[in-house]
Every structure is written in C-alpha cells, then in structure tokens.
Scaffold this active site. Sequence first.
Site, short mmCIF file in Angstrom:
data_model
loop_
_atom_site.label_atom_id
_atom_site.label_comp_id
_atom_site.label_asym_id
_atom_site.label_seq_id
_atom_site.Cartn_x
_atom_site.Cartn_y
_atom_site.Cartn_z
N GLU A 258 19.76 -18.90 44.83
CA GLU A 258 18.76 -18.16 44.05
C GLU A 258 18.33 -16.90 44.79
O GLU A 258 18.13 -15.84 44.19
CB GLU A 258 17.54 -19.03 43.74
CG GLU A 258 17.85 -20.21 42.84
CD GLU A 258 18.60 -19.82 41.58
OE1 GLU A 258 18.13 -18.95 40.84
OE2 GLU A 258 19.68 -20.40 41.33
N TRP A 261 20.95 -14.37 44.27
CA TRP A 261 20.84 -13.68 42.96
C TRP A 261 19.94 -12.44 43.09
O TRP A 261 20.17 -11.40 42.49
CB TRP A 261 20.22 -14.62 41.90
CG TRP A 261 21.23 -15.44 41.15
CD1 TRP A 261 21.49 -16.76 41.34
CD2 TRP A 261 22.10 -14.99 40.08
NE1 TRP A 261 22.47 -17.16 40.46
CE2 TRP A 261 22.85 -16.10 39.67
CE3 TRP A 261 22.30 -13.77 39.43
CZ2 TRP A 261 23.80 -16.03 38.65
CZ3 TRP A 261 23.24 -13.69 38.41
CH2 TRP A 261 23.98 -14.80 38.03
N TRP A 290 19.87 -4.04 16.24
CA TRP A 290 18.74 -4.95 16.37
C TRP A 290 17.90 -4.92 15.11
O TRP A 290 17.76 -3.86 14.49
CB TRP A 290 17.89 -4.56 17.59
CG TRP A 290 18.66 -4.47 18.87
CD1 TRP A 290 19.07 -3.35 19.50
CD2 TRP A 290 19.14 -5.57 19.65
NE1 TRP A 290 19.77 -3.67 20.65
CE2 TRP A 290 19.82 -5.03 20.77
CE3 TRP A 290 19.05 -6.97 19.53
CZ2 TRP A 290 20.42 -5.82 21.74
CZ3 TRP A 290 19.65 -7.75 20.51
CH2 TRP A 290 20.32 -7.18 21.59
N ASN A 325 11.58 -20.42 35.32
CA ASN A 325 12.86 -19.73 35.09
C ASN A 325 13.62 -20.26 33.88
O ASN A 325 14.14 -19.49 33.07
CB ASN A 325 13.74 -19.85 36.33
CG ASN A 325 15.08 -19.16 36.13
OD1 ASN A 325 15.12 -17.96 35.84
ND2 ASN A 325 16.16 -19.91 36.21
N TRP A 343 16.55 -6.34 23.63
CA TRP A 343 16.12 -6.97 24.89
C TRP A 343 15.14 -6.10 25.67
O TRP A 343 14.32 -6.59 26.42
CB TRP A 343 17.33 -7.33 25.76
CG TRP A 343 18.24 -6.18 26.10
CD1 TRP A 343 19.31 -5.74 25.36
CD2 TRP A 343 18.16 -5.32 27.24
NE1 TRP A 343 19.89 -4.66 25.97
CE2 TRP A 343 19.22 -4.38 27.13
CE3 TRP A 343 17.32 -5.24 28.34
CZ2 TRP A 343 19.44 -3.37 28.08
CZ3 TRP A 343 17.54 -4.24 29.29
CH2 TRP A 343 18.58 -3.33 29.14
N TRP A 366 17.05 -10.28 31.70
CA TRP A 366 17.08 -9.92 30.26
C TRP A 366 18.49 -9.57 29.80
O TRP A 366 18.91 -9.97 28.72
CB TRP A 366 16.10 -8.78 29.96
CG TRP A 366 14.74 -9.35 29.71
CD1 TRP A 366 13.72 -9.47 30.60
CD2 TRP A 366 14.29 -9.96 28.49
NE1 TRP A 366 12.66 -10.11 30.02
CE2 TRP A 366 12.98 -10.42 28.73
CE3 TRP A 366 14.85 -10.17 27.24
CZ2 TRP A 366 12.23 -11.08 27.74
CZ3 TRP A 366 14.12 -10.82 26.26
CH2 TRP A 366 12.82 -11.27 26.50
#
Length: 435
Positions: A258, A261, A290, A325, A343, A366
């Site tokens: 993590e 990341w 969208w 998360n 987004w 996102w």
Amino acid sequence: MKPRINIMWFRRDLRLVDNAALYYALRQGIPVIPIFVFDRNILDTLGERTDRRVEFIYKTIESLQTQLAGMGSSLRVFYDKPLIIFEKLVTEYGIEKVFTNADYEQYALDRDKSIREFLRQQGIAMHIYKDQVIFDGREVLKDDNTPYTIFTPYSKKWKATLAPFFLKPYPTTQYFHNFFKQQAQSLPSLEQMGFKATGDAFPSSVVPEQLIKHYAQTRDYPAIKGTSRLSVHLRFGTVSIRQWAAKAKELNDTFLNELIWRDFYHSILWHFPHVRRGEAFKKEYDAIRWRNNEEEFKNWCKGQTGYPIVDAGMRELNATGYMHNRVRMITASFLTKHLLVDWRWGEAYFAQKLLDYDFAANNGGWQWSAGCGCDAAPYFRIFSPAAQTKKFDPELKYIRKWVPELDTPGYSQPVVNHEVARQRVLQVYKQALKQ
Ligand code: FAD
C-alpha cells in the site's frame, strides 16, 4: 547588521525528527530559522471555513512551536503568499541558503520555481530534498529508462531497488543546537485566517504492531479498525515514510504494497504532466459522454442514493473527513459507472472533504475507479454494491452505523436500478472507446 542564517521552510513535512531538508539545513553549522507559511494562494480557494485540514496543520504547527520553544528557538509562522514572505525575509536576515523538501503537485512545482528564481536573483540558493516518498519518479524505472504504468512490475522493481540506505533515518536531533535562538513568536489564530475550529479529534499516529501484522486479513472490512489511519500523517509528514516503510518491510508485505502504491501514483504524476493537469491517463476515455445529472450527483454527495453501502461511505466522509478504502472504491465506481458522472466531479468532492486529501492518491484512485487510469481494471468490471456489501460488510455493521434509518420507510429509494445502470454504462463506454 542582518543576522547570517539559513532557512528551513516546512510544507508537507511537519516534523523535526527524520526530516531530510531539516537535517541538511541544521548540519551546515550556521543558525537555522524554521518557517511555515499558511499559504493564501491555497487557503483563499477553500470554500468551507471549517476545514479539517487547516485545523490539523494548525494543531501540528502549535506542537512544533512548543518543541522549538523548549530549545530556546521559534518557528516563524506567516499567513500570506510565499513570495511576499520571502521578499520580506531577505530584508530582515542575511540568508545564505533555503532548505525545503520536494512537493510534486503542479501548484507546488510552479510555486517553487518562482521562489527559486526570486532567491537566485538575491544570490541565495534553494536546496530541495526528497522526503515525502521513498523513491521519486526518477528512481524506479524500467530497464530502458521509461516509467512503469502497471503497479505489479513497478512494485517488484521498487523492492529490488530498496537498499537499506533508503530507509535510514536522518539524525536531525544531534544538530538541534543549530536552531536560531529567539523568543517563541506568536501564531496568527485560525480566526484571523478566517477559519473556525471543528473540534474534531484526529487519528493517532501511533499504530499497534498487531494491526499491521494482521493487516492483510482486516484491511477490507470497513466495520472494523483494520487499517492504519496513517494517511493524514503521511500526507502532512507528521510521520516519516522511511520509518513506516521500514516497519512495513519487517511486519507485513501487504501493508508495504500500500505504501508502494503511494510512490507509484507520485511517479505517475512526475512522468505524465497531462495527469497533473486533470486529464484522463488514457486519453481515449475523455471521449466518454457523461450524463452528469446534477440532482443525482447531489444525492450521491449527501449519501442519499438508496444504495446503503454507498450512502454509508458518503455520510462517513461528510461527518469525519475519512472513508475506508474499500468504500472509496465502491462510492467512486458507483458515481462514475452507475450514475455516469464524470470522475472529476467526484475527485473534486473528495478533494474538498478528505482529511488525507492528496492529489496523486486521489486522482489515481478516481481514475482507477472510472477505468481511465494507469493499471485500472477493465471498464466492463462494474462493482455491484450488493455483492460488495455481502463480502465486506455481511452483518451490515458499517452500514447501520451510518444509515440508521435503513429498514424504515424513510430510507431513499434506489436512484437507479443496478442492472439498468450496468447495461447503460457498458454501452456508453463501448461507444466512446469504439470497442
Ligand atoms: P492503510 O490501508 O492503512 O494504508 C497505509 C497507507 O498506504 C495509507 O495511509 C496511504 O498513505 C497509503 N495507501 C493505501 N492505499 C493507497 C492507494 N490506493 N493509493 C495511494 N496510497 C495508498 N489516499 C490518500 O492518502 N489521499 C487521498 O486523497 C486518497 N483518495 C482516494 C480516492 C479514491 C477514489 C480511492 C479509491 C482511494 C484513495 N486513497 C487516497 C487511497 C486510500 O483509500 C487511502 O490511502 C486509505 O484509505 C487511507 O486509510 P489508511 O491510512 O487507514 O490506509
């Protein structure tokens, strides 16, 4: 005569221990004046006057001030635009060098460029160090020197590159005697800067070892305290990433991943300026049509979609500035896929509300959820809120905490039917991507 000094400029590295730039500043042997600027370029854009981030920073600055006062020194705290502050500081002090740690966001890069240029004109060097990440964008590259865009190979190379040297703490404490001696200065109050305190408690930076050891088994369940809650501390540098990466390496590989990341998304920002500018990593996704229904977006923001796991997450965010998360992924997927809202709208809402808001991680999260990010799941994988609930909140403990009216007639009707939404998004994405 103006006192001859060096400056340590704190930004998102708000600690005295194991701090790269502070170490190099103090080691020079001439007195160091630590400064912090409540940056009006940022604060003036915040809509809400009860902002948990500002309060978190404020409390941290107060604590730094107390620590420095104990050494007969003081933090100089300003509320203005950084360039104006440096224009003032050069008239007060004979500054030799300015030390600071790198910040990789676009605003910060532009700000540092202009400050560096101003200082250069005054004959003052600005030294910028890596402190926020273990590896910056230049340090973990493919063998052909191009950047990774897929996490797993990146993480392998990250681990292979990790010599003990990279986790070694900077021993700042042995040079604390080099802080400039002065009376503790007062801070501008939150109210003077136009903010009000929320009185919220913030997550602790002390995490039990047992939690990290069991992280792989507990991290996906929002009803339990199975994650570290370190994000705000890593965001503002109130803990050292080196210290936590070392601990993760020793205790739990899933937890270490993590933290990797985090470096990975910073590396993406470093190499892909179009992402820093707010464009989709995969540019073809900018062709998606969208729906952007404002009413539905508002319901999502308020936690009134009629999908309990989504509503619980959004209410947790609104009430606390935090969201687990797993639930961030579910709510983000719901907004982009079920409601077909761009987004960037969700990204901006999270940016406004999250205590741990960080451009790289938020943008990465996102874009991953919308399918347009580097290493995103294929777009046709659409989270089912019901299936996610069954798996990760089977006893509805998390949901009931945030949606107490769940079983009453007062609870919202689903804003859209799951199967209808699934078919719709598949069609819209397919059309945009011509697949
Ligand atoms: P833990 O699970 O204990 O993880 C430890 C640390 O690793 C975190 O504190 C964080 O620094 C880092 N980390 C964990 N997961 C990720 C990840 N996917 N990407 C990058 N770093 C990670 N994280 C932020 O710090 N700021 C954000 O603005 C942010 N926005 C997000 C938006 C979306 C849509 C999604 C899906 C994820 C986002 N994340 C963000 C990542 C992640 O949700 C949070 O870091 C995590 O929930 C914070 O809780 P924790 O400290 O208990 O994490």
